[in-house]
Design a protein around this motif. Structure first.
Motif, PDB file in Angstrom:
ATOM      1  N   PHE A   1       7.893   3.478   6.433  1.00  8.33           N
ATOM      2  CA  PHE A   1       6.771   4.282   5.955  1.00  8.33           C
ATOM      3  C   PHE A   1       5.489   3.465   5.993  1.00  8.33           C
ATOM      4  CE2 PHE A   1      10.164   6.564   3.524  1.00  8.33           C
ATOM      5  CZ  PHE A   1       9.887   7.845   3.972  1.00  8.33           C
ATOM      6  N   TYR A   2       4.410   4.115   6.429  1.00  7.76           N
ATOM      7  CA  TYR A   2       3.077   3.586   6.158  1.00  7.76           C
ATOM      8  C   TYR A   2       2.666   4.130   4.803  1.00  7.76           C
ATOM      9  CZ  TYR A   2       1.704   1.604  10.693  1.00  7.76           C
ATOM     10  OH  TYR A   2       1.581   0.826  11.810  1.00  7.76           O
ATOM     11  N   ILE A   3       2.376   3.238   3.867  1.00  5.29           N
ATOM     12  CA  ILE A   3       2.052   3.692   2.507  1.00  5.29           C
ATOM     13  C   ILE A   3       0.546   3.632   2.267  1.00  5.29           C
ATOM     14  CG2 ILE A   3       4.313   2.998   1.630  1.00  5.29           C
ATOM     15  CD1 ILE A   3       2.793   0.581   0.331  1.00  5.29           C
ATOM     16  N   ALA A   4       0.141   4.081   1.090  1.00  2.00           N
ATOM     17  CA  ALA A   4      -1.289   4.117   0.762  1.00  2.00           C
ATOM     18  C   ALA A   4      -1.860   2.705   0.733  1.00  2.00           C
ATOM     19  CB  ALA A   4      -1.490   4.785  -0.589  1.00  2.00           C
ATOM     20  N   PRO A   5      -3.018   2.490   1.357  1.00  2.00           N
ATOM     21  CA  PRO A   5      -3.673   1.181   1.233  1.00  2.00           C
ATOM     22  C   PRO A   5      -4.206   1.031  -0.190  1.00  2.00           C
ATOM     23  CG  PRO A   5      -5.096   2.718   2.413  1.00  2.00           C
ATOM     24  CD  PRO A   5      -3.798   3.434   2.161  1.00  2.00           C
ATOM     25  N   PRO A   6      -4.366  -0.215  -0.655  1.00  2.00           N
ATOM     26  CA  PRO A   6      -4.827  -0.431  -2.038  1.00  2.00           C
ATOM     27  C   PRO A   6      -6.112   0.334  -2.337  1.00  2.00           C
ATOM     28  CG  PRO A   6      -4.320  -2.525  -0.954  1.00  2.00           C
ATOM     29  CD  PRO A   6      -4.159  -1.460   0.077  1.00  2.00           C
ATOM     30  N   GLU A   7      -6.971   0.479  -1.309  1.00  2.00           N
ATOM     31  CA  GLU A   7      -8.258   1.156  -1.520  1.00  2.00           C
ATOM     32  C   GLU A   7      -8.078   2.600  -1.997  1.00  2.00           C
ATOM     33  OE1 GLU A   7      -7.378  -0.560   1.078  1.00  2.00           O
ATOM     34  OE2 GLU A   7      -8.874  -2.122   1.402  1.00  2.00           O
ATOM     35  N   LEU A   8      -6.933   3.209  -1.661  1.00  2.00           N
ATOM     36  CA  LEU A   8      -6.738   4.621  -2.005  1.00  2.00           C
ATOM     37  C   LEU A   8      -5.662   4.806  -3.066  1.00  2.00           C
ATOM     38  CD1 LEU A   8      -6.872   6.236   1.562  1.00  2.00           C
ATOM     39  CD2 LEU A   8      -8.697   6.106  -0.134  1.00  2.00           C
ATOM     40  N   ASN A   9      -5.161   3.708  -3.579  1.00  2.00           N
ATOM     41  CA  ASN A   9      -4.062   3.827  -4.537  1.00  2.00           C
ATOM     42  C   ASN A   9      -4.570   3.881  -5.973  1.00  2.00           C
ATOM     43  OD1 ASN A   9      -1.406   4.294  -4.152  1.00  2.00           O
ATOM     44  ND2 ASN A   9      -0.885   2.195  -3.580  1.00  2.00           N
ATOM     45  N   THR A  10      -3.823   4.562  -6.797  1.00  2.00           N
ATOM     46  CA  THR A  10      -4.032   4.523  -8.242  1.00  2.00           C
ATOM     47  C   THR A  10      -2.641   4.265  -8.813  1.00  2.00           C
ATOM     48  OG1 THR A  10      -3.535   6.857  -8.558  1.00  2.00           O
ATOM     49  CG2 THR A  10      -5.836   6.299  -8.080  1.00  2.00           C
ATOM     50  N   PRO A  11      -2.546   3.830 -10.053  1.00  2.00           N
ATOM     51  CA  PRO A  11      -1.205   3.587 -10.613  1.00  2.00           C
ATOM     52  C   PRO A  11      -0.313   4.829 -10.515  1.00  2.00           C
ATOM     53  CG  PRO A  11      -2.899   2.662 -12.038  1.00  2.00           C
ATOM     54  CD  PRO A  11      -3.626   3.426 -10.967  1.00  2.00           C
ATOM     55  N   ARG A  12      -0.883   5.973 -10.772  1.00  2.00           N
ATOM     56  CA  ARG A  12      -0.104   7.213 -10.717  1.00  2.00           C
ATOM     57  C   ARG A  12       0.389   7.494  -9.298  1.00  2.00           C
ATOM     58  NH1 ARG A  12       0.126  12.771 -12.312  1.00  2.00           N
ATOM     59  NH2 ARG A  12       2.279  13.154 -11.702  1.00  2.00           N
ATOM     60  N   ARG A  13      -0.532   7.413  -8.352  1.00  2.00           N
ATOM     61  CA  ARG A  13      -0.203   7.663  -6.956  1.00  2.00           C
ATOM     62  C   ARG A  13       0.891   6.700  -6.486  1.00  2.00           C
ATOM     63  NH1 ARG A  13      -2.925  11.010  -3.617  1.00  2.00           N
ATOM     64  NH2 ARG A  13      -4.894  11.405  -4.637  1.00  2.00           N
ATOM     65  N   LYS A  14       0.727   5.462  -6.859  1.00  2.00           N
ATOM     66  CA  LYS A  14       1.684   4.438  -6.434  1.00  2.00           C
ATOM     67  C   LYS A  14       3.066   4.714  -7.031  1.00  2.00           C
ATOM     68  CE  LYS A  14       2.370  -0.546  -6.026  1.00  2.00           C
ATOM     69  NZ  LYS A  14       3.807  -0.348  -6.187  1.00  2.00           N
ATOM     70  N   ALA A  15       3.094   5.115  -8.302  1.00  2.00           N
ATOM     71  CA  ALA A  15       4.379   5.381  -8.958  1.00  2.00           C
ATOM     72  C   ALA A  15       5.110   6.528  -8.258  1.00  2.00           C
ATOM     73  CB  ALA A  15       4.148   5.706 -10.433  1.00  2.00           C
ATOM     74  N   GLN A  16       4.364   7.582  -7.901  1.00  2.00           N
ATOM     75  CA  GLN A  16       4.996   8.728  -7.212  1.00  2.00           C
ATOM     76  C   GLN A  16       5.528   8.293  -5.847  1.00  2.00           C
ATOM     77  OE1 GLN A  16       4.188  11.238 -10.343  1.00  2.00           O
ATOM     78  NE2 GLN A  16       5.392  11.732  -8.554  1.00  2.00           N
ATOM     79  N   GLN A  17       4.693   7.549  -5.144  1.00  2.00           N
ATOM     80  CA  GLN A  17       5.075   7.087  -3.810  1.00  2.00           C
ATOM     81  C   GLN A  17       6.309   6.183  -3.879  1.00  2.00           C
ATOM     82  OE1 GLN A  17       1.953   5.632  -0.758  1.00  2.00           O
ATOM     83  NE2 GLN A  17       2.782   3.784  -1.664  1.00  2.00           N
ATOM     84  N   ASP A  18       6.317   5.270  -4.846  1.00  2.00           N
ATOM     85  CA  ASP A  18       7.461   4.359  -4.994  1.00  2.00           C
ATOM     86  C   ASP A  18       8.739   5.144  -5.298  1.00  2.00           C
ATOM     87  OD1 ASP A  18       5.771   2.283  -4.533  1.00  2.00           O
ATOM     88  OD2 ASP A  18       5.706   1.548  -6.607  1.00  2.00           O
ATOM     89  N   ALA A  19       8.614   6.162  -6.143  1.00  2.00           N
ATOM     90  CA  ALA A  19       9.794   6.953  -6.513  1.00  2.00           C
ATOM     91  C   ALA A  19      10.351   7.672  -5.281  1.00  2.00           C
ATOM     92  CB  ALA A  19       9.424   7.961  -7.601  1.00  2.00           C
ATOM     93  N   PHE A  20       9.457   8.196  -4.460  1.00  2.00           N
ATOM     94  CA  PHE A  20       9.893   8.894  -3.247  1.00  2.00           C
ATOM     95  C   PHE A  20      10.573   7.928  -2.271  1.00  2.00           C
ATOM     96  CE2 PHE A  20       8.643  10.161   1.160  1.00  2.00           C
ATOM     97  CZ  PHE A  20       9.617  11.137   1.305  1.00  2.00           C
ATOM     98  N   ILE A  21       9.944   6.784  -2.059  1.00  2.00           N
ATOM     99  CA  ILE A  21      10.511   5.821  -1.101  1.00  2.00           C
ATOM    100  C   ILE A  21      11.871   5.316  -1.599  1.00  2.00           C
ATOM    101  CG2 ILE A  21      10.175   3.549  -0.028  1.00  2.00           C
ATOM    102  CD1 ILE A  21       7.180   4.178   0.068  1.00  2.00           C
ATOM    103  N   ALA A  22      12.005   5.160  -2.903  1.00  2.00           N
ATOM    104  CA  ALA A  22      13.273   4.652  -3.455  1.00  2.00           C
ATOM    105  C   ALA A  22      14.441   5.589  -3.113  1.00  2.00           C
ATOM    106  CB  ALA A  22      13.153   4.481  -4.971  1.00  2.00           C
ATOM    107  N   VAL A  23      14.238   6.898  -3.228  1.00  2.00           N
ATOM    108  CA  VAL A  23      15.350   7.801  -2.886  1.00  2.00           C
ATOM    109  C   VAL A  23      15.560   7.856  -1.375  1.00  2.00           C
ATOM    110  CG1 VAL A  23      15.585   9.249  -4.928  1.00  2.00           C
ATOM    111  CG2 VAL A  23      13.793   9.786  -3.267  1.00  2.00           C
TER     112      VAL A  23
END
Ligand SMILES: [Zn+2]
Length: 419
Positions: free
Chosen positions: A310-332
């Protein structure tokens, strides 16, 4: 009425004809069909070998895609297919690495529909050669398994005929007037203004045919009887666009880095490409309705990638919430994508250093233009492995579907309307 003697003599004649060896015909190479791309450099009738180079116009993207038909084959004979990628150019005139055009194993088909791989080829500098026995009078060879506009139309039509929850529609017409087929999986009438929406699309880069196969695997899974898929359909509408850049797929061009910019650098206030414009409009509307929860853009990466990533969100566009959702998706997804292609642990991002138009990359646009709980992500499925053929791609797509369904067991929207 025929006499027994007549029947016997015609039977003998037929047997005699069957016994006669079929002469090897003149090999004829053609690419004048949708998606075809090959300039024939040489056909040696004696050694039964063919040499082509990709015929895409760099103005319409990296000319790494090639796809041609050979007729005049004597069934059972062995052909040698060579691709010369030594002269490939980008639109600005600089050299395009031959790696983009030379898979270890080429794709081939005896009917133009069912795709397999050749054995590993022999690479010499910017040329590759594959040797393949062909058990038919014709065969198709390509960079990867073809998936052309007619395949996209056939897929959306077939699924909409077969499943009552599937509706085929036209996303838009392209600048050249071609139809862009799409479909939506939706249980009509069920909480229709509160249902979650997932948007999946492939082929912003025309040559990356694997993306369409991965998407097909995902959507075929989504309409299957897998209890996870059934549960997903209960609460989610799923949109799928099998080919975004229909024009370049139809003309056998690469699409990537086309002039003035390609589909995946077009997600701006003034999109040039109609499919991008239509997708942005739909996504904005779903987000305004607080329905959009996920956007997945399907691609094939560089030649050296051997695992999907996966190409994930760059830090410039990330927020803690966004990152948490993305991490949860990638984990499954990591749990689902194990065999035959294991999801890579590495998760690069497409930030300012990746491309000067990084903000106009679709996933980045989604990350900046939609609500914080929306996961916008790019899946790159490796194209240069023994599993980078229809079955492997379809399996990655099924696994992606299961990952999405598991991730969405919990509605990620902060305050969903009451049921
Ligand atoms: Zn791409």
């Amino acid at each position: 009425m025929q006499t027994a003697g007549y029947r016997l003599s015609s039977l003998i004649l037929s047997l005699l004809l069957l016994a006669l060896p079929v002469e090897a015909g003149e090999l004829v190479v053609s690419a004048d069909f949708p998606g075809g791309s090959a300039e024939v450099l040489k056909v040696d009738q004696r050694t039964r070998s063919i040499t082509v180079c990709p015929a895409g116009d760099p103005q319409f993207g990296w000319p790494c895609w090639w796809y041609f038909k050979v007729s005049g084959v004597k069934p059972g004979e062995t052909l040698t297919v060579s691709v010369d990628a030594s002269t490939l150019k980008q639109a600005n005139g600089s050299k395009l690495s031959a790696n983009w055009a030379l898979p270890e194993r080429a794709a081939f088909s005896l009917d133009g529909k069912t795709w397999k791989q050749t054995g590993p080829g022999t690479r010499e500098k910017d040329h590759s050669r594959w040797i393949q026995q062909v058990d038919a009078e014709q065969a198709w060879f390509a960079w990867g398994p073809a998936f052309v506009p007619a395949d996209a139309q056939a897929l959306v039509d077939r699924l909409s005929r077969k499943h009552e929850d599937v509706t085929a529609f036209e996303l838009c017409k392209t600048r050249a007037g071609r139809s862009v087929p799409a479909l939506v999986v939706s249980q009509a009438g069920k909480n229709s203004d509160d249902r979650m929406v997932i948007w999946i699309q492939a082929r912003q880069h025309a040559w990356e045919s694997g993306g369409s196969w991965v998407g097909r695997g995902c959507i075929e899974w989504a309409v299957s009887d897998d209890p996870l898929a059934v549960a997903l359909r209960e609460k989610v509408d799923i949109y799928y666009v099998p080919i975004m850049d229909i024009d370049n797929v139809a003309t056998g061009n690469g699409g990537k880095n086309q002039v003035p910019h390609d589909h995946n650098r077009d997600w701006s206030e003034m999109p040039r490409w109609n499919a991008v414009q239509a997708a942005m409009k739909a996504l904005r509307q779903f987000d305004r309705q607080n329905r959009l929860v996920m956007f997945v853009d399907l691609h094939n990466p560089g030649a050296s990638s051997k695992q999907p990533f996966f190409y994930i969100a760059p830090p410039e566009l990330n927020t803690p919430r966004r990152k948490a959702q993305q991490d949860a998706f990638i984990a499954v997804c990591r749990e689902e994508m194990q065999e035959p292609l294991k999801l890579d642990r590495s998760t690069p991002s497409t930030g300012p250093k990746y491309d000067k138009r990084w903000k106009e990359i679709s996933s980045n646009w989604v990350r900046s233009a939609t609500r914080e709980h929306v996961v916008g992500i790019t899946l790159e499925t490796c194209w240069n492995t023994p599993h980078s053929q229809p079955q492997g791609y379809l399996t990655v797509g099924q696994q992606l579907g299961r990952g999405i369904a598991r991730y969405l067991k919990q509605d990620p929207r902060p305050s969903p309307a009451l049921d």
